[in-house]
Design an enzyme around this catalytic site. Structure first.
Site, PDB file in Angstrom:
ATOM      1  N   ASP A 114       0.854  -1.189   0.000  1.00  0.00           N
ATOM      2  CA  ASP A 114       0.000   0.000   0.000  1.00  0.00           C
ATOM      3  C   ASP A 114       0.891   1.242   0.000  1.00  0.00           C
ATOM      4  O   ASP A 114       1.668   1.460   0.930  1.00  0.00           O
ATOM      5  CB  ASP A 114      -0.891  -0.032   1.247  1.00  0.00           C
ATOM      6  CG  ASP A 114      -2.009   0.996   1.193  1.00  0.00           C
ATOM      7  OD1 ASP A 114      -2.169   1.650   0.143  1.00  0.00           O
ATOM      8  OD2 ASP A 114      -2.725   1.135   2.206  1.00  0.00           O
ATOM      9  N   ASP A 138      -3.170   2.332  -5.950  1.00  0.00           N
ATOM     10  CA  ASP A 138      -1.996   2.375  -5.065  1.00  0.00           C
ATOM     11  C   ASP A 138      -1.923   1.210  -4.085  1.00  0.00           C
ATOM     12  O   ASP A 138      -1.242   1.278  -3.062  1.00  0.00           O
ATOM     13  CB  ASP A 138      -1.984   3.697  -4.287  1.00  0.00           C
ATOM     14  CG  ASP A 138      -3.206   3.875  -3.400  1.00  0.00           C
ATOM     15  OD1 ASP A 138      -4.172   3.086  -3.543  1.00  0.00           O
ATOM     16  OD2 ASP A 138      -3.207   4.800  -2.565  1.00  0.00           O
ATOM     17  N   GLU A 139      -2.601   0.111  -4.412  1.00  0.00           N
ATOM     18  CA  GLU A 139      -2.716  -0.982  -3.450  1.00  0.00           C
ATOM     19  C   GLU A 139      -2.827  -2.310  -4.189  1.00  0.00           C
ATOM     20  O   GLU A 139      -3.521  -2.403  -5.208  1.00  0.00           O
ATOM     21  CB  GLU A 139      -3.960  -0.732  -2.591  1.00  0.00           C
ATOM     22  CG  GLU A 139      -4.262  -1.740  -1.551  1.00  0.00           C
ATOM     23  CD  GLU A 139      -5.587  -1.452  -0.852  1.00  0.00           C
ATOM     24  OE1 GLU A 139      -5.964  -2.266   0.002  1.00  0.00           O
ATOM     25  OE2 GLU A 139      -6.250  -0.435  -1.162  1.00  0.00           O
TER      26      GLU A 139
END
EC number: 2.7.7.7
Length: 347
Positions: free
Chosen positions: A9, A103-104
């Protein structure tokens, strides 16, 4: 064989990209979004979070909490560009990468025959040295615990959660940390005096099944360290939609109708470009006092036509008594399927 799952993350991703591109912002309370009086915060730097600013917060509240904050308009094209670079690094580690968002991601490195800590440190080093950004990594034997690990000591965190640590390591956590328990479920549990995982752990499986239906069994197992979800390398999009925060609050249905026309056109274009159709139309509204409501209608057939999507959306709007003015309206379509699959099924 026990699986080895990583959850990665990016730390305050949008804000971190802005700082990376403009060094003057380093160490300052950077807030992406919420620029206008009616806008909302997309994300913010950790310096801004110290003042209580958080994602999805209305901009005017963020400004009241952090008047010295530096508010920036989002640059989604830039975030996507950097995201692609991050995923290039992840895909060089293993082919089993599940993108959760920009973003993960989850990685399944069970078959890579490598020390998980070495893999995590390599990812962190490469993201830092190649992009100048930090990423937090959680390591465990399932997705739920890996995600908990990545959030354990952000930013730039690294946490391993092993079987022997379960369930005691989970006991102090607030129940909103349990994957699958949304705001409404958390409120229901709070109403009966359940605030942390230790209290939730003491409830019988039968009680949770009665309280949440078949989902109760998943919660019961999850807080005991069980999560059978696989890392899916492909993720089908479940819905397509558009929404808009209005320039002024209104309950004028003729004005709102124009937004629905615009949304229907965008949704139809997306569906037809990909040869998709959807079975469920959902209208979303948010009133001037920030109450959110949705209303849906499902069909026996698949819709993709602009006029049909608009027409059904407007019917949903007309069915509502708008006693309060709206600050946001949205329209989406879900239960998607390719048209070829439907035709094959029919024949």
């Amino acid at each position: 064989m026990e699986r080895t799952i990583l959850h990665v993350d990016m730390d305050a991703f949008f804000a971190s990209v802005e700082v990376m591109d403009n060094k003057i912002l380093k160490g300052k309370p950077v807030i992406v979004g919420g620029v206008s009086q009616r806008g909302v915060v997309a994300t913010c730097s950790y310096e801004a979070r110290k003042y209580g600013v958080k994602s999805a917060m209305p901009g005017y509240i963020a400004k009241a909490l952090c008047p010295m904050g530096i508010f920036l308009n989002p640059r989604f094209y830039r975030y996507k560009e950097i995201s692609n670079m991050v995923f290039d690094i992840l895909n060089s580690i293993t082919s089993k990468v599940e993108a959760v968002s920009i973003d993960e991601a989850y990685l399944d490195i069970t078959e890579e025959n490598r020390d998980p800590l070495e893999v995590a440190k390599e990812i962190k080093y490469r993201v830092k040295s190649e992009l100048g950004l930090t990423i937090s990594v959680g390591i465990s034997y399932n997705k739920f615990l890996a995600k908990l690990g990545s959030d354990w000591n952000k930013p730039d965190g690294l946490m391993v959660i092993s079987k022997k640590m379960i369930p005691k390591i989970l006991f102090p956590l607030p129940i909103n940390k349990v994957h699958g328990l949304g705001k409404r479920s958390v409120t229901r549990l709070n109403n009966i005096g359940i605030y942390n995982v230790e209290q939730l752990y003491k409830l019988e499986k039968e009680f949770l099944n009665e309280y949440f239906g078949k989902f109760g069994s998943e919660i019961y197992e999850r807080i005991r360290g069980e999560d059978k979800r696989e890392v899916a390398t492909t993720r089908d999009r479940k819905s397509v939609g558009k929404e808009r925060t209005l320039g002024i609050d209104t309950n004028d249905k003729e004005m709102l109708k124009e937004y629905l026309k615009e949304f229907a056109k965008n949704i139809s274009t997306y569906l037809n470009d990909r040869n998709l159709g959807g079975k469920t139309i959902t209208l979303k509204i948010k009133t001037s006092d920030f109450e959110s409501h949705t209303k849906s209608k499902s069909f026996e057939y698949y819709l993709s036509n602009e006029e049909e999507i608009f027409g059904e959306g407007f019917k949903l709007l007309n069915s509502l008594e708008l006693e309060k003015e709206l600050r946001l309206i949205g329209l989406s379509i879900s239960n998607l399927k390719t048209k070829e699959m439907e035709q094959l099924k029919f024949f």
